[in-house]
Write a protein that holds these residues in place. Structure first.
Motif, short mmCIF file in Angstrom:
data_model
loop_
_atom_site.label_atom_id
_atom_site.label_comp_id
_atom_site.label_asym_id
_atom_site.label_seq_id
_atom_site.Cartn_x
_atom_site.Cartn_y
_atom_site.Cartn_z
N CYS A 70 0.85 -1.11 -0.07
CA CYS A 70 -0.15 0.06 0.01
C CYS A 70 0.89 1.15 -0.15
CB CYS A 70 -0.90 0.08 1.18
SG CYS A 70 -2.01 -1.33 1.20
N TYR A 80 -4.65 9.42 1.90
CA TYR A 80 -5.16 8.47 0.99
C TYR A 80 -4.21 7.20 0.99
CZ TYR A 80 -7.54 12.73 -0.66
OH TYR A 80 -8.32 13.65 -0.99
N LYS A 81 -4.71 6.28 0.88
CA LYS A 81 -4.03 4.79 0.79
C LYS A 81 -4.38 4.11 -0.41
CE LYS A 81 -2.97 2.50 4.60
NZ LYS A 81 -3.34 1.60 5.80
N PHE A 82 -3.58 3.91 -1.46
CA PHE A 82 -3.78 2.92 -2.53
C PHE A 82 -3.04 1.73 -2.41
CE2 PHE A 82 -1.84 2.07 -6.91
CZ PHE A 82 -2.92 1.53 -7.27
N CYS A 83 -3.94 0.73 -2.59
CA CYS A 83 -3.24 -0.63 -2.34
C CYS A 83 -3.51 -1.31 -3.70
CB CYS A 83 -3.94 -1.40 -1.24
SG CYS A 83 -3.84 -0.75 0.28
N ASN A 87 -7.90 -1.93 -2.98
CA ASN A 87 -8.74 -0.78 -3.17
C ASN A 87 -8.15 0.43 -2.63
OD1 ASN A 87 -8.07 -0.61 -0.36
ND2 ASN A 87 -9.92 -1.55 0.44
N VAL A 88 -8.62 1.48 -2.73
CA VAL A 88 -8.08 2.86 -2.47
C VAL A 88 -9.04 3.55 -1.15
CG1 VAL A 88 -9.32 3.94 -4.44
CG2 VAL A 88 -7.38 5.05 -3.13
N SER A 135 -12.41 5.61 -8.46
CA SER A 135 -11.32 6.16 -8.75
C SER A 135 -10.49 5.49 -9.94
CB SER A 135 -10.26 5.88 -7.51
OG SER A 135 -10.97 6.31 -6.24
N VAL A 137 -6.52 5.20 -11.55
CA VAL A 137 -5.19 5.45 -11.25
C VAL A 137 -4.40 5.42 -12.49
CG1 VAL A 137 -3.26 4.57 -9.89
CG2 VAL A 137 -5.67 4.33 -9.06
N LEU A 147 2.91 7.28 -4.43
CA LEU A 147 1.57 7.96 -4.77
C LEU A 147 1.76 9.45 -4.84
CD1 LEU A 147 -1.44 7.20 -5.43
CD2 LEU A 147 -1.87 7.47 -3.10
N PHE A 160 -6.09 9.55 -9.40
CA PHE A 160 -4.59 9.11 -8.77
C PHE A 160 -3.76 9.05 -9.67
CE2 PHE A 160 -7.95 8.01 -5.87
CZ PHE A 160 -7.48 8.29 -4.52
#
Length: 295
Positions: A70, A80-83, A87-88, A135, A137, A147, A160
């Protein structure tokens, strides 16, 4: 805010004591306690619940090593956390009593244009009025995974920018070489039909979308999670980076993530050995069609 409340109560007590000394009167003083949790962020401790399953891994094989990782991005108000392939999420950093902490999208599809994976699409996030948050990306070449940018072009639709060395090679995001042989053959046949004008551009795009669906790049539909699956995914998401497990299911899920990372590293080693091979990186121009719809 707690400091302000304490100062106010202290001044009130001093004032009452002063009046008591000067007028000879007594007062009953009742100290009011601050409501429990009024200014605390207990919402952050609640596991976030996804409404649909993340899609299976698909796309460039060297992206497999991102499974289980992540990446965070903070600004003045949000984190914000983008995995990737999961998910985000968004966590509000303000001190108001009900900060928003929720899911901005669950991994579902690739956006594909001109035989290239151009963006990851994460859908069916938390409700935003009558719609669900989504979202997109996009990728940018950089020496490290990061990120970088977050924006909201339209209400509850987030964009993103993810920096990664995985996209730096000019052909690293090509679609055709990632497909199985029988799907490549189907694409070749479809391309021939289009060149011979046996099929229209609209028909070509429609059939190519079906091929991408068979490859797993685009989902044919979303399925709601069962309660058990939802609880397990929420637990795994909240325990990212935590080595302590409370159930066999959590331990098994972590093992599967590590196994996927090992496979991703093996894939990277393989790509380094074959990156000069024409069979992987040099694809003929006739596989560079128009943008393919992803809905």
């Amino acid at each position: 805010m707690k400091t302000y409340v304490a100062v106010f109560l202290t001044l009130s007590c001093v004032l009452l004591l002063y009046l008591n000394c000067c007028d000879g009167k007594t007062f009953d003083v009742k100290l009011l306690e601050e409501p429990s949790g009024l200014w605390s962020h207990n919402e952050e401790d609640k596991p976030l619940v996804m409404q649909i399953n993340p899609a299976n891994f698909s796309g460039p094989p060297h992206f497999r090593s991102l499974i289980g990782k992540c990446f965070n991005k903070s600004d003045n108000m949000y984190q914000y956390k983008f995995c990737p392939f999961f998910n985000v999420t968004q966590h509000e950093l303000s001190l108001r009593w009900n900060p928003y902490n929720g899911i901005l999208g669950v991994w579902q599809d690739w956006e594909i244009a001109n035989n290239t994976f151009t963006a990851m699409l994460l859908k069916e996030g938390d409700k935003c009025g009558s719609i669900s948050r989504t979202s997109r990306v996009v990728f940018e070449c950089a020496p490290e995974h990061q990120l970088k940018n977050v924006s909201e072009p339209r209400t509850c639709e987030y964009l993103f920018t993810f920096q990664t060395p995985f996209v730096c090679h000019p052909n690293a995001m090509l679609v055709y070489p990632t497909m199985e042989d029988h799907l490549r053959d189907a694409w070749d046949e479809l391309e021939g039909q289009y060149v011979r004008e046996e099929i229209t551009k609209k028909g070509y795009n429609k059939e190519l979308t079906k091929i991408f669906q068979r490859a797993g790049f685009i989902q044919t539909g979303t399925k709601p999670l069962s309660k058990k699956s939802s609880d397990m995914l929420s637990s795994n998401n909240s325990n990212t980076g935590n080595n302590q497990f409370t159930s066999l299911e959590q331990c098994t899920a972590a093992f599967n993530i590590l196994q996927a990372e090992i496979e991703g590293l093996r894939t990277l080693l393989m790509l380094k050995e074959v990156k000069s091979s024409k069979s992987y990186f040099n694809i003929s121009d006739h596989h560079r069609g128009g943008k393919i719809p992803t809905n």
